[in-house]
Structures are given as structure tokens and as C-alpha cells.
Design an enzyme around this catalytic site. Sequence first.
Site, PDB file in Angstrom:
ATOM      1  N   ARG A 232       0.917  -1.214   0.220  1.00  0.00           N
ATOM      2  CA  ARG A 232       0.163  -0.059  -0.053  1.00  0.00           C
ATOM      3  C   ARG A 232       0.859   1.308  -0.099  1.00  0.00           C
ATOM      4  NH1 ARG A 232      -3.440  -2.441  -1.522  1.00  0.00           N
ATOM      5  NH2 ARG A 232      -5.657  -2.850  -0.883  1.00  0.00           N
ATOM      6  N   GLU A 261      -4.206   7.368  -4.178  1.00  0.00           N
ATOM      7  CA  GLU A 261      -4.505   6.700  -5.849  1.00  0.00           C
ATOM      8  C   GLU A 261      -5.873   7.151  -6.091  1.00  0.00           C
ATOM      9  OE1 GLU A 261      -4.355   2.601  -5.518  1.00  0.00           O
ATOM     10  OE2 GLU A 261      -2.143   2.574  -4.863  1.00  0.00           O
ATOM     11  N   HIS A 279      -1.640   0.142  -9.928  1.00  0.00           N
ATOM     12  CA  HIS A 279      -2.025  -0.750  -9.085  1.00  0.00           C
ATOM     13  C   HIS A 279      -2.590  -1.757  -9.936  1.00  0.00           C
ATOM     14  CE1 HIS A 279      -4.178  -0.969  -4.858  1.00  0.00           C
ATOM     15  NE2 HIS A 279      -4.040  -2.132  -5.296  1.00  0.00           N
TER      16      HIS A 279
END
Length: 324
Positions: A232, A261, A279
Site C-alpha cells: 500500500r 491513488e 495498481h
Amino acid sequence: MARPEILQIAPMLPVVTDQIAKLFTVHRFWEVADKEAWLAENGSRIRGVAAGGHSPINETLLGKLPSLEIVAAFGVGYDQIDAKWAGNNGIVVTNTPDVLTDEVADLTIGLLISTVRRIPAAERHLRDGKWPSGAFQLTSSLRDRKIGILGLGRIGKAIAKRLQAFGLPISYYGRHKQDGVEYAYVADPVELARQVDVLISVIPGGKATEKTIGAAVFEALGPDGIFLNVGRGTVVDEAALIDALKSNKIQAAGLDVYADEPNVPAELMALENTVLLPHVASGTVHTRNAMGQLVVDNLVSWFDGRGAVTPVAETAEVARTKGS
Ligand code: NDP
């Protein structure tokens, strides 16, 4: 008996939506304009939440769903969900572990080699027509490197297994030394960074891990150091990472995750010594469908009275006592 009512937070794959539409009454929350008014009118009938996307699922929302029994989340990371609050209030949270482990580990190996051998830059060199006027510059190598894994869980172990086949020594950091694990344990991330020259983070997000990896870690990793993050983005102090990359305190970084994000700092994008992915570590049709099926399996099993399939640790006790 009436079909359980499910609040679907964000769009999800057909593997989820087709199946839950047949079994439950599904409300598409992202299409609701006045969410407060909708919750006041309908919130008390909602017994399940199907959670995709990154919007926070916290006390503010969960507190307005007094009949809620289960939050079935798409993804293994569930830092957007206040699972502790859910557990304390008798709500089970489930995630989708294991089914994505190999996919994420595969992508991590790809990202590692891309970063060390500068594969995207080499390809750009060819596509930009620069090859006839000169070979692509020599790159650094994985040979003779030592690997440090921050967060040797399901995914960390799958990455380690692959890297063992590369003949690279592996050590790891986590809050606990793990029994039966052959890799060396280092109890402090800065010390681990000092001992290795490739550092791979697969630590979960959330308050407990925020900015765990900062300037001291990058300083310790050193000028030959490669940093990878597939866990993360919030775990990393992004300003410190940018500084370390700009001033060559570390050699390069390969990132799949970011603090905010889908916003990626322009400074990161401007740097030549980064490989940046949006991602995508679990992002294949095969694996996303398997994750979606596990969301469905959790909801179906719960409302059939067979309990949750994959409850998260914070709600394991609720799942055990209420689940069947
Ligand atoms: P696991 O729970 O199996 O492993 C997590 C590891 O992190 C454990 O080894 C744990 O060790 C360590 N850890 C947990 N909390 C802390 C902490 N506070 N400080 C230091 N270490 C900690 O999870 P998975 O391996 O299945 O997944 C890991 C993460 O990867 C997910 O939470 C998710 O955020 C991310 N992920 C990213 C994807 C992507 O697309 N980029 C896809 C899938 C997952 P210990 O308990 O000893 O501390």
C-alpha cells in the site's frame, strides 16, 4: 422469506453483479444522488454490503445500517474499511485472500526485473528509433543482490519462493519472527534496509503502518538500493522517497501503489529511475474473477447460515459466534 437487501458501494465485475442480482435485492449506492436521504429511508433494511473501490467504509456509513451483518470486500487489503469498529458492533468483514497471491507475486517479479534492468526505458529507446544511433546503456543487475521483504505474509512468501529460484538470499521484517520460516528475520525495517540492496514492501495499509518506510530506510538502503512497493502507498513517506530518488540516495524504485491513488505525484513521474504501474498487481481476468467469486461465496454462505468463508482477523470472533 424476503431476499436479503445488499448495498453495493461501487461498480463490480459481472461475476459478482450477475450472481448477487439473482439472490439478493441489490441497491447501487454509487448511483444514488442524495446518499444521506437514501440511507435515512432505506438504511435499516440493509443486511449486507458488497464493497469494491476505495471509498471509506467507516462508522459514518456503517452506523447508518443498523441491520447490517456482513461487509464482503473485493481485495485482500481492507484498510478502507473500519474492521475494528465493525467487529465491535457485531458486523463481519470478509476479504479475498489467497486467490490473488500468485498473481501479485508474479507481477512483483516482473516489476523487480523491469526496475533493475530498466525494461520500459530500453523499450522506449527502441520505439523512439534510437537503437541505430547507439545501443541502450548498460544497466544494473540482480546478480549478487540481497533481498529484504517487508511483510512476509501470503504474498511476501510467494515472492520469496520465486526469488529463491533466482538464487538470491532473502531476509524479512514484520512485527513477529515466524516459526518454521527459513529466511533470516530482522526486527527493524531500517536495519533490514542496511543489510540488503533490494527492499520489497508488501505491508498492509492503514493507520498502524502509515509512513513506516521513510528517509531513514532509504538512507540505510543506500545508493545501489532498489525499492519496490506492491503493498500500500500509505506505508511509504512519498516525499522522502522522491527526495531519495532525486538525490540518488537510492538507485531506483518500482511502484504499483501510491499514497493518494489514482493521483501519482508529478515528481515521481518525471524521474527516470522509477518504474510506475497503476495498481495492477492482481489485475488479470483470471484472478479478478476469482476474487469476485469469493465476494459472492462469502455473501451466499453467510445468508445461507453457513458462516463467512474468509472473515478478517478483526471480525473473526463475530464470524465464529454469529456465523451459523
Ligand atoms: P498477509 O496478512 O498474509 O501479510 C501481511 C504481512 O504484513 C504479514 O507478514 C505481517 O507480519 C505484516 N504486517 C502486518 N501489519 C504490520 C505492521 N503494522 N507492521 C509491520 N508489518 C506488518 O497479507 P497478504 O500477503 O495477503 O497481503 C499483503 C498486502 O498486500 C495487502 O494488505 C494489500 O494491501 C497488498 N496487496 C496489494 C495488491 C496490489 O494490487 N498491489 C494486491 C493484493 C494485496 P506480522 O504480523 O509479523 O507483522
